[in-house]
Design an enzyme around this catalytic site. Structure first.
Site, PDB file in Angstrom:
ATOM      1  N   ALA A  70       0.776  -1.213   0.096  1.00 33.75           N
ATOM      2  CA  ALA A  70      -0.029  -0.389  -0.078  1.00 33.75           C
ATOM      3  C   ALA A  70       0.621   1.243  -0.176  1.00 33.75           C
ATOM      4  O   ALA A  70       1.087   1.439   1.308  1.00 33.75           O
ATOM      5  CB  ALA A  70      -0.766  -0.309   0.789  1.00 33.75           C
ATOM      6  N   VAL A  71       1.438   1.842  -1.604  1.00 33.76           N
ATOM      7  CA  VAL A  71       2.190   2.641  -0.951  1.00 33.76           C
ATOM      8  C   VAL A  71       1.481   3.972  -2.152  1.00 33.76           C
ATOM      9  O   VAL A  71       0.360   3.820  -2.283  1.00 33.76           O
ATOM     10  CB  VAL A  71       3.543   2.575  -2.128  1.00 33.76           C
ATOM     11  CG1 VAL A  71       4.302   1.742  -1.772  1.00 33.76           C
ATOM     12  CG2 VAL A  71       3.034   2.256  -3.516  1.00 33.76           C
ATOM     13  N   ASP A 161      -6.519  -2.414  -3.163  1.00 37.65           N
ATOM     14  CA  ASP A 161      -8.067  -2.123  -3.055  1.00 37.65           C
ATOM     15  C   ASP A 161      -8.735  -3.025  -3.005  1.00 37.65           C
ATOM     16  O   ASP A 161      -9.867  -3.442  -3.917  1.00 37.65           O
ATOM     17  CB  ASP A 161      -7.986  -1.832  -4.542  1.00 37.65           C
ATOM     18  CG  ASP A 161      -7.117  -2.366  -5.391  1.00 37.65           C
ATOM     19  OD1 ASP A 161      -7.478  -3.377  -5.066  1.00 37.65           O
ATOM     20  OD2 ASP A 161      -8.144  -1.814  -6.594  1.00 37.65           O
ATOM     21  N   HIS A 181      -9.765 -14.506 -12.891  1.00 39.55           N
ATOM     22  CA  HIS A 181     -10.040 -13.142 -12.833  1.00 39.55           C
ATOM     23  C   HIS A 181     -11.779 -13.083 -12.963  1.00 39.55           C
ATOM     24  O   HIS A 181     -12.117 -13.755 -14.348  1.00 39.55           O
ATOM     25  CB  HIS A 181      -9.408 -12.281 -13.686  1.00 39.55           C
ATOM     26  CG  HIS A 181      -9.661 -11.507 -14.071  1.00 39.55           C
ATOM     27  ND1 HIS A 181     -10.737 -10.119 -14.505  1.00 39.55           N
ATOM     28  CD2 HIS A 181      -8.635  -9.797 -13.930  1.00 39.55           C
ATOM     29  CE1 HIS A 181     -10.569  -9.306 -14.753  1.00 39.55           C
ATOM     30  NE2 HIS A 181      -9.271  -8.393 -14.822  1.00 39.55           N
ATOM     31  N   GLU A 251       0.937  -9.267 -14.213  1.00 37.06           N
ATOM     32  CA  GLU A 251      -0.321  -9.948 -13.467  1.00 37.06           C
ATOM     33  C   GLU A 251      -0.058 -11.510 -15.087  1.00 37.06           C
ATOM     34  O   GLU A 251       0.248 -12.099 -15.355  1.00 37.06           O
ATOM     35  CB  GLU A 251      -1.857  -9.867 -14.052  1.00 37.06           C
ATOM     36  CG  GLU A 251      -3.094 -10.197 -15.078  1.00 37.06           C
ATOM     37  CD  GLU A 251      -4.153  -9.537 -14.242  1.00 37.06           C
ATOM     38  OE1 GLU A 251      -4.278  -9.487 -12.371  1.00 37.06           O
ATOM     39  OE2 GLU A 251      -5.052  -8.956 -14.740  1.00 37.06           O
TER      40      GLU A 251
HETATM   41  C1  5GW Z   1      -1.781   3.980  -8.761  1.00 35.87           C
HETATM   42  C2  5GW Z   1      -1.939   4.364 -10.039  1.00 35.87           C
HETATM   43  C3  5GW Z   1      -1.828   3.070 -10.639  1.00 35.87           C
HETATM   44  C4  5GW Z   1      -1.527   1.770 -10.057  1.00 35.87           C
HETATM   45  C5  5GW Z   1      -1.333   1.059  -9.691  1.00 35.87           C
HETATM   46  C6  5GW Z   1      -1.147   2.021  -8.925  1.00 35.87           C
HETATM   47  C7  5GW Z   1      -0.611   1.491  -6.973  1.00 35.87           C
HETATM   48  C8  5GW Z   1      -0.731   0.413  -7.223  1.00 35.87           C
HETATM   49  C9  5GW Z   1      -0.846   2.236  -5.685  1.00 35.87           C
HETATM   50  O1  5GW Z   1      -0.220   3.485  -5.914  1.00 35.87           O
HETATM   51  N1  5GW Z   1      -0.029   1.788  -4.960  1.00 35.87           N
HETATM   52  C10 5GW Z   1      -0.018   0.545  -4.283  1.00 35.87           C
HETATM   53  O2  5GW Z   1       0.038   0.051  -3.704  1.00 35.87           O
HETATM   54  N2  5GW Z   1      -0.284  -0.462  -5.493  1.00 35.87           N
HETATM   55  C11 5GW Z   1      -0.442  -2.228  -5.244  1.00 35.87           C
HETATM   56  O3  5GW Z   1      -0.613  -2.542  -6.244  1.00 35.87           O
HETATM   57  C12 5GW Z   1      -1.866  -1.974  -4.275  1.00 35.87           C
HETATM   58  O4  5GW Z   1      -1.830  -3.071  -3.314  1.00 35.87           O
HETATM   59  C13 5GW Z   1      -2.276  -2.277  -6.242  1.00 35.87           C
HETATM   60  O5  5GW Z   1      -3.811  -3.076  -5.211  1.00 35.87           O
HETATM   61  C14 5GW Z   1      -1.630  -2.784  -6.304  1.00 35.87           C
HETATM   62  C15 5GW Z   1      -1.877  -3.397  -7.864  1.00 35.87           C
HETATM   63  O6  5GW Z   1      -2.408  -1.843  -8.071  1.00 35.87           O
HETATM   64  P1  5GW Z   1      -4.460  -2.010  -9.254  1.00 35.87           P
HETATM   65  O7  5GW Z   1      -5.177  -2.605  -7.713  1.00 35.87           O
HETATM   66  O8  5GW Z   1      -4.486  -0.442  -8.980  1.00 35.87           O
HETATM   67  O9  5GW Z   1      -4.281  -2.733 -10.133  1.00 35.87           O
HETATM   68  P2  5GW Z   1      -6.074  -3.604 -10.750  1.00 35.87           P
HETATM   69  O10 5GW Z   1      -5.507  -4.285 -11.581  1.00 35.87           O
HETATM   70  O11 5GW Z   1      -6.713  -4.495  -9.516  1.00 35.87           O
HETATM   71  O12 5GW Z   1      -6.485  -2.035 -11.091  1.00 35.87           O
HETATM   72 MN    MN Z   2      -6.460  -3.968  -7.515  1.00 38.31          MN
END
Ligand code: 5GW
Ligand code: MN
Length: 300
Positions: A70-71, A161, A181, A251
């Site tokens: 979580a960043v 998320d 998925h 992925e």
């Molecule tokens: C930020 C902008 C775009 C995409 C990812 C990020 C992001 C992801 C972030 O700023 N900080 C972060 O901690 N993550 C980590 O990567 C989270 O654990 C997140 O759940 C994971 C994957 O990114 P997601 O959830 O945006 O990807 P999708 O494919 O579920 O939308």
């Molecule tokens: Mn996600």
């Protein structure tokens, strides 16, 4: 008196149905996720296919890790993630949360049950979002080798998320486990969004593959996740050297790995659900839900 001939007939009918379904699904190469078994005899975990009390006994003493990143703005998801995990994830078992964040001080610790540990780790926040999600693989290669072997037996890796909405227990544990998925539960193989460019290390040729797995929930024995993360991380590095990036980042690499190292257990869409996904009625128990987020806002 038990009518054995009737039982035998029933068994024959059941097997015939399984056979028909397997044949149909493997020929058409679609809806494989609706079966209860993969063609390589790995269970596809659906509610009602297992006895929780047996599994809980088998796993008394098992130590389970939950890895989450979580960043930047995603730190806002951490509290609901951890609180719902306390309520639904591996209740009654030994759990260690491995939280990686760029703001350790900003983490609100949930009220935790006995036998549960929260580990907070600092990590750099990459500028590019694609790098943020791929960074997880690099961290995994380090922790699954160095720290986790002495601390846990199984590791589960999750997106942050998300929230738990129903019980998720030891039924998901196995040597190598991945989740279908939700958008591709019914899809045909040819529509899976695998990496299709041969130049990428994540390339999967036409006709190969079984499921489209989501990188938001997978796991396994610590040494299996070590092997998986090293393979994916090497693929990511190879691609970077060529100045390319797989279509769905880590992925894509995960999906490629799982074509050649088949999971020993597959989690049905109960374990990653998106309320917008089609065929919601097929999935009675929605255990782990993707939160709707404003991509525009959160990614800038
Ligand atoms: C930020 C902008 C775009 C995409 C990812 C990020 C992001 C992801 C972030 O700023 N900080 C972060 O901690 N993550 C980590 O990567 C989270 O654990 C997140 O759940 C994971 C994957 O990114 P997601 O959830 O945006 O990807 P999708 O494919 O579920 O939308
Ligand atoms: Mn996600």
């Amino acid at each position: 008196m038990i009518d054995w001939s009737k039982k035998v007939a029933e068994k024959a009918t059941e097997l015939e149905q399984c056979e028909k379904k397997l044949l149909l699904n493997t020929v058409e190469k679609k809806s494989m996720g609706l079966n209860a078994l993969t063609p390589w005899l790995a269970p596809i975990v659906w509610d009602g296919t297992y006895d929780m009390s047996i599994l809980d006994k088998q796993h008394s003493g098992t130590r389970i890790g939950l890895f989450v990143f979580a960043v930047k703005k995603y730190i806002r998801f951490l509290q609901p993630f951890l609180e719902t995990a306390e309520r639904y994830f591996m209740v009654g078992h030994k759990v260690t949360y491995y939280v990686f964040t760029d703001k350790v001080d900003g983490v609100v610790k949930p009220k935790m049950a006995d036998g549960r540990i929260l580990q907070l780790h600092n990590v750099v926040a990459d500028q590019r979002w694609q790098d943020v999600s791929m960074r997880r693989m690099e961290i995994l290669t380090v922790f699954t080798k160095k720290h986790m072997p002495n601390e846990i037996d199984y590791l589960v890796c999750a997106d942050v998320d998300m929230v738990f909405k129903d019980r998720v227990g030891v039924e998901i544990l196995g040597d190598l486990v991945a989740t279908i998925h939700p958008a591709f539960l019914i899809s045909e193989l040819k529509h899976f969004t695998y990496e299709r460019r041969p130049i990428s290390a994540a390339y999967i040729p036409d006709g190969e593959g079984d499921f489209y797995y989501m990188a938001a929930f997978y796991g396994g024995k610590v040494d299996e996740i070590y092997k998986l993360s090293v393979a994916c991380q090497n693929g990511i590095i190879e691609d970077k050297k060529k100045n390319i990036e797989a279509v769905w980042q880590e992925e894509s690499h995960l999906n490629r790995y799982l074509v050649y190292y088949k999971p020993t257990k597959v989690l049905s869409s109960e374990y990653i659900w998106n309320t917008n996904a089609p065929y919601g009625d097929l999935v009675k128990k929605k255990r782990f839900i993707i939160l709707n987020k404003n991509n525009q806002e959160i990614r800038n």
